[in-house]
Design a protein around this motif. Structure first.
Motif, short mmCIF file in Angstrom:
data_model
loop_
_atom_site.label_atom_id
_atom_site.label_comp_id
_atom_site.label_asym_id
_atom_site.label_seq_id
_atom_site.Cartn_x
_atom_site.Cartn_y
_atom_site.Cartn_z
N THR A 33 0.82 -1.21 0.00
CA THR A 33 0.00 0.00 0.00
C THR A 33 0.85 1.25 0.00
O THR A 33 0.54 2.24 -0.69
CB THR A 33 -0.91 0.01 1.24
OG1 THR A 33 -1.61 -1.25 1.34
CG2 THR A 33 -1.93 1.14 1.15
N TYR A 34 1.96 1.23 0.76
CA TYR A 34 2.86 2.38 0.85
C TYR A 34 4.30 1.93 0.65
O TYR A 34 4.67 0.80 0.98
CB TYR A 34 2.74 3.06 2.21
CG TYR A 34 1.37 3.60 2.53
CD1 TYR A 34 0.94 4.83 2.05
CD2 TYR A 34 0.49 2.86 3.34
CE1 TYR A 34 -0.32 5.32 2.34
CE2 TYR A 34 -0.78 3.34 3.64
CZ TYR A 34 -1.18 4.57 3.13
OH TYR A 34 -2.44 5.05 3.42
N VAL A 35 5.11 2.83 0.12
CA VAL A 35 6.53 2.57 -0.04
C VAL A 35 7.29 3.85 0.27
O VAL A 35 6.81 4.96 0.02
CB VAL A 35 6.86 2.08 -1.47
CG1 VAL A 35 6.55 3.16 -2.51
CG2 VAL A 35 8.31 1.62 -1.59
N LYS A 36 8.49 3.71 0.82
CA LYS A 36 9.34 4.85 1.15
C LYS A 36 10.58 4.81 0.29
O LYS A 36 11.25 3.78 0.19
CB LYS A 36 9.72 4.81 2.63
CG LYS A 36 10.63 5.97 3.07
CD LYS A 36 10.89 5.93 4.56
CE LYS A 36 11.69 4.73 4.99
NZ LYS A 36 12.07 4.75 6.42
N VAL A 37 10.90 5.97 -0.34
CA VAL A 37 12.08 6.06 -1.19
C VAL A 37 12.75 7.42 -0.99
O VAL A 37 12.11 8.37 -0.51
CB VAL A 37 11.73 5.89 -2.69
CG1 VAL A 37 11.21 4.49 -2.98
CG2 VAL A 37 10.73 6.94 -3.14
N PRO A 38 14.02 7.56 -1.39
CA PRO A 38 14.66 8.88 -1.34
C PRO A 38 14.01 9.85 -2.32
O PRO A 38 13.48 9.43 -3.36
CB PRO A 38 16.10 8.57 -1.76
CG PRO A 38 16.29 7.12 -1.46
CD PRO A 38 14.97 6.49 -1.73
N ARG A 39 14.06 11.13 -2.01
CA ARG A 39 13.45 12.15 -2.87
C ARG A 39 13.95 12.07 -4.30
O ARG A 39 13.17 12.24 -5.25
CB ARG A 39 13.73 13.56 -2.29
CG ARG A 39 13.44 14.71 -3.26
CD ARG A 39 11.96 14.79 -3.62
NE ARG A 39 11.68 15.79 -4.62
CZ ARG A 39 11.59 15.55 -5.93
NH1 ARG A 39 11.84 14.33 -6.41
NH2 ARG A 39 11.29 16.52 -6.79
N GLU A 40 15.24 11.82 -4.50
CA GLU A 40 15.78 11.84 -5.86
C GLU A 40 15.27 10.70 -6.72
O GLU A 40 15.42 10.73 -7.94
CB GLU A 40 17.31 11.82 -5.82
CG GLU A 40 17.93 10.54 -5.31
CD GLU A 40 19.45 10.54 -5.47
OE1 GLU A 40 19.97 11.45 -6.15
OE2 GLU A 40 20.10 9.63 -4.93
N ASN A 41 14.64 9.72 -6.11
CA ASN A 41 14.08 8.61 -6.87
C ASN A 41 12.66 8.88 -7.35
O ASN A 41 12.09 8.07 -8.08
CB ASN A 41 14.08 7.33 -6.02
CG ASN A 41 15.47 6.82 -5.71
OD1 ASN A 41 16.24 7.47 -5.01
ND2 ASN A 41 15.81 5.68 -6.26
#
Length: 347
Positions: free
Chosen positions: A119-127
């Motif tokens: 449902t949710y995923v966390k990634v770095p801003r540059e991605n």
């Protein structure tokens, strides 16, 4: 939140996982709307690869920004985004030189850190890559595989008026057919043993269809090209056999680019190997989809070509299923009793 977690070979589980939280000042949390199954996922499902058992899987996805770290000031809540799933060290000689695809620590979300089958995923801003309203979430889930293809084609000297043979008409091959046309190829030959895939190849722009069941692929291409061969041959099937046969298709001084990944040893008969030498071929390997400045022109080119409708990806979707069907759909794919191109999870 709902998620698909891979524990081992053919051990994929639909289960509840904890929602990600912001921990670093460059992070973004995305509500995943659509996610796609990659061909590499199928191989990993059967044979495994880089894996943290129980990790949330998936690296082709798109969605909506729902939370951002305090230091992220150039992105708004509610933004519609695609994601480059590649993670790199940024410190090695390759990264510092801008050759990010060669980073020895390169990996994608879903391998050792949580991915997009959730449902949710966390990634770095540059991605995170903003997408215009003209691109649907379903289309945006194809941004990464499209970037993989164009990353390879950028290595070649493909130019308007050239001829291209694409070996293998799965998702990558079908995208390669379209990109060859976007690059200006005059004639594209689509090669596959499945008539349904060849029909789809014609729909997305292939000019001539070649089925190896009808006779030698080499002889068919030579007949069509009056004995010359093509300017560029694209290996997109990822089989041991086609990884050898591809060398017979280009003309003298032509090029080969490998997009497919064979998961067994490749034995090359003398007939095919000699083509590299006697035809003076240029052979390119292509890995991942990124370049500098990160994530790279591959992603920008994809967004642009999707936005102006040159790149059509919806015809490539064979199945749309909820995430809870993940374990079932993977078993059906490896069962090979029905045709699959791209499977899209709807969340």
């Amino acid at each position: 939140m709902e998620s698909l977690c891979l524990y081992g070979a053919r051990d994929l589980r639909y289960e509840e996982s904890a929602e990600p939280t912001i921990e670093h000042n460059d992070e973004v949390i995305i509500r995943v709307k659509r996610a796609g199954i990659c061909g590499s996922d199928i191989s990993r499902y059967k044979k495994l690869g880089p894996l943290t058992p129980g990790n949330i899987w998936g690296h082709e996805y798109a969605g909506e920004v729902v939370e951002i770290a305090d230091n992220v000031t150039d992105l708004s809540l509610g933004a519609r985004v695609a994601v480059c799933p590649a993670l790199y060290c940024g410190k090695c000689d390759y990264c510092r030189s801008g050759y990010i695809a060669a980073c020895p620590d390169l990996l994608v979300t879903g391998a050792k850190v949580p991915g997009g089958f959730a449902t949710y995923v966390k990634v770095p801003r540059e991605n995170v890559i903003s997408i215009p309203d003209s691109i649907s979430f379903e289309e945006a889930a194809f941004v990464e595989p499209s970037a993989v293809v164009v990353h390879g084609l950028f290595k070649t000297s493909l130019k308007p008026g050239d001829s291209v043979a694409v070996m293998g008409c799965g998702t990558i091959g079908l995208l390669a057919i379209q990109w060859a046309k976007i690059f200006g190829a005059e004639k594209v030959y689509a090669i596959d043993i499945e008539e349904e895939k060849l029909t789809l190849a014609k729909q997305v722009g292939a000019d001539i269809l070649v089925n190896p069941r009808d006779g030698s692929t080499f002889e068919q291409i030579m007949t069509f090209t009056k004995g010359y061969g093509v300017d560029l041959a694209v290996e997109a099937a990822g089989s041991a056999a086609t990884s050898a046969q591809i060398f017979a298709l280009p003309k003298k001084g032509g090029e080969v680019v490998f997009l497919g990944i064979p998961y067994s040893d490749v034995s090359i008969e003398r007939f095919y190997f000699e083509k590299i030498v006697r035809q003076e071929l240029k052979v390119f390997g292509s890995w991942n989809a990124v370049s500098a400045p990160f994530p790279g022109r591959e992603f920008l080119a994809t967004i642009n070509s999707m936005s102006n409708k040159q790149l059509q990806v919806k015809p490539l979707i064979s199945h749309r299923v909820p995430l809870k069907m993940g374990p079932e759909i993977f078993e059906r794919i490896i069962g090979r009793d029905e045709m699959f191109t791209k499977v899209i999870f709807t969340l």
